[in-house]
Motif scaffolding. Structure first.
Motif, mmCIF file in Angstrom:
data_model
loop_
_atom_site.group_PDB
_atom_site.id
_atom_site.type_symbol
_atom_site.label_atom_id
_atom_site.label_comp_id
_atom_site.label_asym_id
_atom_site.label_seq_id
_atom_site.Cartn_x
_atom_site.Cartn_y
_atom_site.Cartn_z
ATOM 1 N N PRO A 1 -11.220 1.598 -9.212
ATOM 2 C CA PRO A 1 -12.171 1.021 -8.239
ATOM 3 C C PRO A 1 -13.497 1.753 -8.145
ATOM 4 O O PRO A 1 -14.521 1.147 -7.840
ATOM 5 C CB PRO A 1 -11.396 1.101 -6.918
ATOM 6 C CG PRO A 1 -9.962 1.037 -7.324
ATOM 7 C CD PRO A 1 -9.888 1.790 -8.625
ATOM 8 N N THR B 1 -3.535 -4.139 -11.343
ATOM 9 C CA THR B 1 -2.860 -4.157 -10.054
ATOM 10 C C THR B 1 -3.632 -5.073 -9.118
ATOM 11 O O THR B 1 -4.843 -5.258 -9.263
ATOM 12 C CB THR B 1 -2.782 -2.753 -9.427
ATOM 13 O OG1 THR B 1 -4.106 -2.330 -9.066
ATOM 14 C CG2 THR B 1 -2.162 -1.753 -10.385
ATOM 15 N N THR B 2 -2.920 -5.618 -8.146
ATOM 16 C CA THR B 2 -3.565 -6.536 -7.209
ATOM 17 C C THR B 2 -2.693 -6.747 -5.978
ATOM 18 O O THR B 2 -1.476 -6.537 -6.026
ATOM 19 C CB THR B 2 -3.852 -7.897 -7.875
ATOM 20 O OG1 THR B 2 -4.540 -8.751 -6.946
ATOM 21 C CG2 THR B 2 -2.565 -8.592 -8.309
ATOM 22 N N HIS B 3 -3.332 -7.160 -4.884
ATOM 23 C CA HIS B 3 -2.626 -7.654 -3.694
ATOM 24 C C HIS B 3 -2.801 -9.165 -3.564
ATOM 25 O O HIS B 3 -2.232 -9.764 -2.646
ATOM 26 C CB HIS B 3 -3.186 -6.998 -2.420
ATOM 27 C CG HIS B 3 -2.874 -5.538 -2.302
ATOM 28 N ND1 HIS B 3 -1.617 -5.057 -2.056
ATOM 29 C CD2 HIS B 3 -3.679 -4.439 -2.391
ATOM 30 C CE1 HIS B 3 -1.635 -3.738 -1.988
ATOM 31 N NE2 HIS B 3 -2.882 -3.341 -2.199
ATOM 32 N N GLU C 1 -9.046 -7.534 -7.736
ATOM 33 C CA GLU C 1 -9.647 -8.523 -6.827
ATOM 34 C C GLU C 1 -10.596 -7.903 -5.816
ATOM 35 O O GLU C 1 -11.146 -8.624 -4.959
ATOM 36 C CB GLU C 1 -8.539 -9.271 -6.076
ATOM 37 C CG GLU C 1 -7.950 -8.582 -4.853
ATOM 38 C CD GLU C 1 -7.053 -7.393 -5.168
ATOM 39 O OE1 GLU C 1 -6.546 -6.771 -4.213
ATOM 40 O OE2 GLU C 1 -6.861 -7.067 -6.346
ATOM 41 N N ARG C 2 -10.836 -6.617 -5.865
ATOM 42 C CA ARG C 2 -11.621 -5.929 -4.829
ATOM 43 C C ARG C 2 -12.986 -6.597 -4.629
ATOM 44 O O ARG C 2 -13.764 -6.745 -5.571
ATOM 45 C CB ARG C 2 -11.811 -4.460 -5.216
ATOM 46 C CG ARG C 2 -12.475 -3.617 -4.127
ATOM 47 C CD ARG C 2 -12.450 -2.149 -4.509
ATOM 48 N NE ARG C 2 -13.261 -1.908 -5.692
ATOM 49 C CZ ARG C 2 -14.566 -1.637 -5.656
ATOM 50 N NH1 ARG C 2 -15.206 -1.628 -4.492
ATOM 51 N NH2 ARG C 2 -15.227 -1.392 -6.765
ATOM 52 N N ASP D 1 -7.489 -1.420 -11.975
ATOM 53 C CA ASP D 1 -6.889 -1.226 -10.650
ATOM 54 C C ASP D 1 -7.640 -2.052 -9.615
ATOM 55 O O ASP D 1 -8.874 -2.093 -9.613
ATOM 56 C CB ASP D 1 -6.939 0.259 -10.280
ATOM 57 C CG ASP D 1 -6.037 0.594 -9.100
ATOM 58 O OD1 ASP D 1 -5.098 -0.191 -8.825
ATOM 59 O OD2 ASP D 1 -6.253 1.642 -8.463
ATOM 60 N N GLU D 2 -6.875 -2.730 -8.748
ATOM 61 C CA GLU D 2 -7.451 -3.553 -7.674
ATOM 62 C C GLU D 2 -8.467 -4.547 -8.228
ATOM 63 O O GLU D 2 -9.627 -4.567 -7.846
ATOM 64 C CB GLU D 2 -8.110 -2.672 -6.602
ATOM 65 C CG GLU D 2 -7.141 -1.764 -5.875
ATOM 66 C CD GLU D 2 -7.811 -0.959 -4.780
ATOM 67 O OE1 GLU D 2 -8.920 -1.345 -4.342
ATOM 68 O OE2 GLU D 2 -7.234 0.043 -4.356
ATOM 69 N N ASN E 1 0.845 -1.187 0.000
ATOM 70 C CA ASN E 1 0.000 0.000 0.000
ATOM 71 C C ASN E 1 0.885 1.243 0.000
ATOM 72 O O ASN E 1 1.808 1.354 0.796
ATOM 73 C CB ASN E 1 -0.910 0.015 1.234
ATOM 74 C CG ASN E 1 -1.905 -1.125 1.230
ATOM 75 O OD1 ASN E 1 -1.806 -2.046 2.029
ATOM 76 N ND2 ASN E 1 -2.861 -1.079 0.325
ATOM 77 N N SER F 1 -0.890 1.791 -8.146
ATOM 78 C CA SER F 1 -2.114 2.400 -8.681
ATOM 79 C C SER F 1 -1.806 3.691 -9.423
ATOM 80 O O SER F 1 -2.530 4.072 -10.345
ATOM 81 C CB SER F 1 -3.117 2.676 -7.552
ATOM 82 O OG SER F 1 -3.607 1.468 -7.006
#
Length: 445
Positions: free
Chosen positions: A208, A378-380, A350-351, A347-348, A52, A57
């Motif tokens: 997002p 992008t992803t975590h 997997e949110r 972006d993100e 983070n 992002s």
């Protein structure tokens, strides 16, 4: 296909940082992920990891910014909220920001570079990339614009070119992009510029906060898309067996006084056949208004479940979870990547979505050998760090340098064996791109 993107002195990027989709000579798996783009090869999937605040992002925001600038009539319409320069360096304020992109479209490789601040453009150029030597289509320094006569359609008429350029230097203001001006107002005179302009405008950037709201209309009108969606939904185990559309003639008297509905109806009448988005404004459902054959319709997305007797039960979308709705919104994206040469930047990704579900979705894209599009996200989500899904050169990391600027690098910079568990290696900090926290005992936790 997006080949390269670079940013300098913008957001968290201090010095020039490049992201690219070129395959590494070290990686040899998933050969079907490689796409021929003229004299180069590009990869059709990229996943970007980082802690983070590392700036991953920001890379996507820079791509979205470029698209917004190109699509705007003038820079003020691009909705730049504040100065974009790298604020942790005192010299950043007095230095222009820079963005550059290289991409493949219409059988050509273009390179576009922009040097700017919030108020004006300082430098701009569009090149046709060649294997041996690049060819300049147009260049700009402050308000001095030069176009190659070879790319001006009435070529060979020196007097016309001189008059044209004199006019352009007077008309194109400091707060306008020459690419946008030529692409919008002189597409026939500068067809090569129009091709580059169209590609940037077609880029699909999904942040997002954005919602994909034309699903009801597309599902209703495209049987091939509906078949794909309803073959995938049961596999995701959300409880939905298929998606459908409730299509009703819209009674304008019943919605009179509803400003949102009235505005959408008027827009639909002005543009017959084009859906108008109603996201969560009509009984908290996902609906489109569209005029077909002179009749206004409202198309509402419905989820079909199967009860214990095997009967279909229709449910409104507001009864589904956020994760399920997010998965449903990804269906047009999945279809476009498999069937068309669209480029999606997400972006993100997997949110709100369970790891197994997002892994299933990415596996579908990875395994399809006929996919035509490209996805960069992008992803975590560490479960996607799987060599059965991605090549090492398709995985990138964002990490802050000692001066707090963002650096980007691919996993293929490391020597990765084809059997290595890269998820474990990543979580153990072997490749960087993770948060490094203080010792909690030192904080007396």
């Amino acid at each position: 296909m997006l080949l390269r993107f670079a940013a300098e002195n913008v957001m968290s990027f201090k010095n020039a940082v490049e992201f690219n989709t070129f395959p590494s000579s070290k990686s040899h798996s998933h050969e079907w992920h490689k796409m021929d783009c003229g004299y180069v090869t590009a990869l059709r999937m990229s996943a970007i990891y980082g802690a983070n605040g590392a700036g991953k992002s920001n890379l996507l925001k820079c791509i979205a910014l470029l698209k917004s600038l190109v699509g705007a009539e003038k820079m003020g319409e691009a909705d730049i909220a504040e100065d974009l320069y790298f604020k942790l360096d005192e010299n950043g304020k007095n230095t222009p920001s820079e963005l550059a992109v290289e991409f493949f479209t219409e059988g050509k490789i273009f390179y576009y570079h922009l040097r700017f601040n919030r108020q004006e453009v300082f430098e701009e150029e569009l090149l046709l990339s060649q294997k041996s030597k690049d060819i300049r289509i147009f260049s700009r320094k402050d308000n001095d614009i030069n176009v190659s006569g070879d790319y001006l359609r009435p070529g060979g008429k020196d007097d016309f070119i001189e008059v044209f350029m004199n006019a352009m230097n007077r008309i194109v203001r400091p707060d306008m992009l020459a690419l946008s001006f030529f692409g919008k107002y002189y597409p026939e005179e500068l067809p090569a510029v129009k091709e580059a302009y169209d590609w940037i405008r077609r880029l699909q950037v999904v942040l997002p906060t954005m919602r994909i709201g034309y699903l009801p209309h597309v599902l209703d009108g495209d049987s091939e898309f509906a078949e794909l969606v309803n073959s995938i939904m049961p596999e995701l185990k959300t409880g939905i067996t298929k998606l459908g559309v409730r299509k009703e003639i819209l009674n304008e008297d019943e919605v009179r006084g509803n400003t949102t509905m009235t505005k959408a109806i008027n827009a639909a009448k002005e543009h017959p056949g084009t859906p108008q988005m109603l996201m969560e404004t009509h009984n908290n459902e996902i609906s489109n208004i569209v005029v077909e054959d002179g009749v206004p319709y409202i198309k509402t997305l419905i989820a079909v479940h199967t009860n214990y007797n095997g009967d279909d039960v229709e449910m409104k979308m507001d009864m589904e979870s956020d994760g399920t709705r997010r998965l449903i919104e990804y269906m047009p994206l999945l279809y476009a990547i498999l069937k068309r040469d669209n480029v999606f930047v997400v972006d993100e990704i997997e949110r709100s979505i369970h790891p197994i579900m997002i892994k299933t979705l990415m596996s579908k894209i990875s395994e399809n050998r006929d996919a035509k599009g490209q996805i960069i996200f992008t992803t975590h989500e560490s479960c996607l760090l799987d060599q059965s899904i991605f090549r090492p050169d398709e995985i990138w990391f964002a990490q802050k340098d000692v001066d707090q600027s963002t650096q980007l690098y691919p996993l293929s910079d490391y020597n990765i064996h084809k059997t290595a568990n890269i998820e474990n290696g990543y979580l153990n900090g072997r490749y960087g791109g993770i948060p490094f926290l203080s010792n909690l005992s030192d904080l007396k936790w």
